[in-house]
Design an enzyme around this catalytic site. Structure first.
Site, mmCIF file in Angstrom:
data_model
loop_
_atom_site.group_PDB
_atom_site.id
_atom_site.type_symbol
_atom_site.label_atom_id
_atom_site.label_comp_id
_atom_site.label_asym_id
_atom_site.label_seq_id
_atom_site.Cartn_x
_atom_site.Cartn_y
_atom_site.Cartn_z
ATOM 1 N N HIS A 34 0.814 -1.222 0.000
ATOM 2 C CA HIS A 34 0.000 0.000 0.000
ATOM 3 C C HIS A 34 0.846 1.270 0.000
ATOM 4 O O HIS A 34 0.368 2.327 0.403
ATOM 5 C CB HIS A 34 -0.959 -0.004 1.202
ATOM 6 C CG HIS A 34 -2.038 -1.052 1.088
ATOM 7 N ND1 HIS A 34 -2.807 -1.457 2.155
ATOM 8 C CD2 HIS A 34 -2.473 -1.771 0.026
ATOM 9 C CE1 HIS A 34 -3.665 -2.393 1.745
ATOM 10 N NE2 HIS A 34 -3.472 -2.603 0.463
ATOM 11 N N ASN A 52 -3.299 -13.120 15.349
ATOM 12 C CA ASN A 52 -4.171 -11.953 15.466
ATOM 13 C C ASN A 52 -4.758 -11.914 16.873
ATOM 14 O O ASN A 52 -5.003 -12.948 17.491
ATOM 15 C CB ASN A 52 -5.304 -12.014 14.423
ATOM 16 C CG ASN A 52 -5.938 -10.658 14.190
ATOM 17 O OD1 ASN A 52 -6.500 -10.047 15.094
ATOM 18 N ND2 ASN A 52 -5.836 -10.164 12.962
#
Ligand code: OAD
Length: 243
Positions: A119, A212
């Site tokens: 990104h 996570n």
């Protein structure tokens, strides 16, 4: 929660580990994530107002203020033990490809090499007219201008509706075919095309391991879901590999 033996064995036998990180990997450094309730950036700010080409054309000054705030925030923080554990992991496995959705440069500051920035990068500037990376620009003005053509300069991040940098996409496409372990770290796995990488790797036979804090849309489709902080679990995992 400890690290299952099978995860350690899988990584010990791995030939090519593909790591995908998201904003959760930088959370313990003090960088806000995007979608977490209360603290996520997109919980407090509207991405359509700040992270699209239209938003920049509408109000470049507002966009620069927002990105200057984010740059200053990131410049103040440091890589966390999870970033450093990935540097060690790269030394322990035959091949590691690190793809990050993060624009904060913390993997590189920790010492990771050849990081694929899916990104873009918060500290890189691009001229909007020529679409070139501009090394030096006068950031003392509200909206910096390209020293070459005088056009507006924009932050070198990927905005909604924009394409992933072609080289990053190419590296990712070949790594998902080749890797035998896919490690997803600190990402909600909601933003495409990054979110599709684990699935493709899995279809090609890779073992998918997720680290996570919470369950995500990937968790049920992972071979292993390690619930906890990447800044704690990754160093623990890498320590096991060195035993
Ligand atoms: P999200 O905010 O969508 O997800 C962050 C994830 O990190 C969540 O699943 C959290 O549970 C997890 N998390 C938080 N703290 C953690 C910790 N200490 N250890 C492990 N996990 C933790 O952020 P991303 O998935 O990175 O794109 O978002 C993807 C993209 O959406 C970003 O790159 C950005 C955003 O719009 C662009 O700006 C183009």
């Amino acid at each position: 929660m400890g690290i299952p033996d099978e995860v350690v064995r899988t990584l010990r036998d791995a030939r090519h580990v593909l790591v995908l990180t998201g904003s959760g990997a930088s959370a313990e450094s003090g960088v806000p994530t995007f979608r977490e309730a209360q603290t996520g950036l997109w919980e407090q700010f509207d991405p359509h107002e700040l992270a699209t080409p239209d938003a920049f054309h509408r109000d470049p000054e507002l966009i620069w203020r927002w990105y200057t705030w984010r740059r200053e925030l990131v410049a103040r923080v440091k890589p966390n033990p999870g970033h450093y554990a990935l540097v060690r992991l790269a030394e322990l496995v035959p091949k590691l490809t690190l793809i990050t959705q993060n624009v904060d440069g913390l993997h590189q500051r920790a010492g990771s090499k050849d990081v694929v920035e899916f990104h873009g990068n918060l500290f890189q500037n691009r001229c909007i007219s020529e679409d070139l990376i501009v090394a030096d620009s006068d950031t003392s003005t509200a909206v910096p201008r390209c020293p070459g053509c005088g056009g507006f300069i924009r932050p070198g991040v990927v905005w909604f509706g924009e394409s992933i940098p072609p080289q990053a996409l190419k590296t990712a496409a070949s790594a998902v075919q080749d890797c035998d372990v896919f490690l997803s770290i600190g990402t909600s796995s909601l933003v495409w095309p990054a979110a599709g990488l684990a699935e493709t790797a899995r279809d090609n036979g890779a073992v998918v391991i997720e680290i996570n804090l919470d369950a995500t849309t990937l968790s049920e489709r992972s071979d292993h879901h390690l619930q906890g902080k990447s800044g704690e679990l990754l160093p623990e995992l890498v320590d096991y590999l060195t035993l």
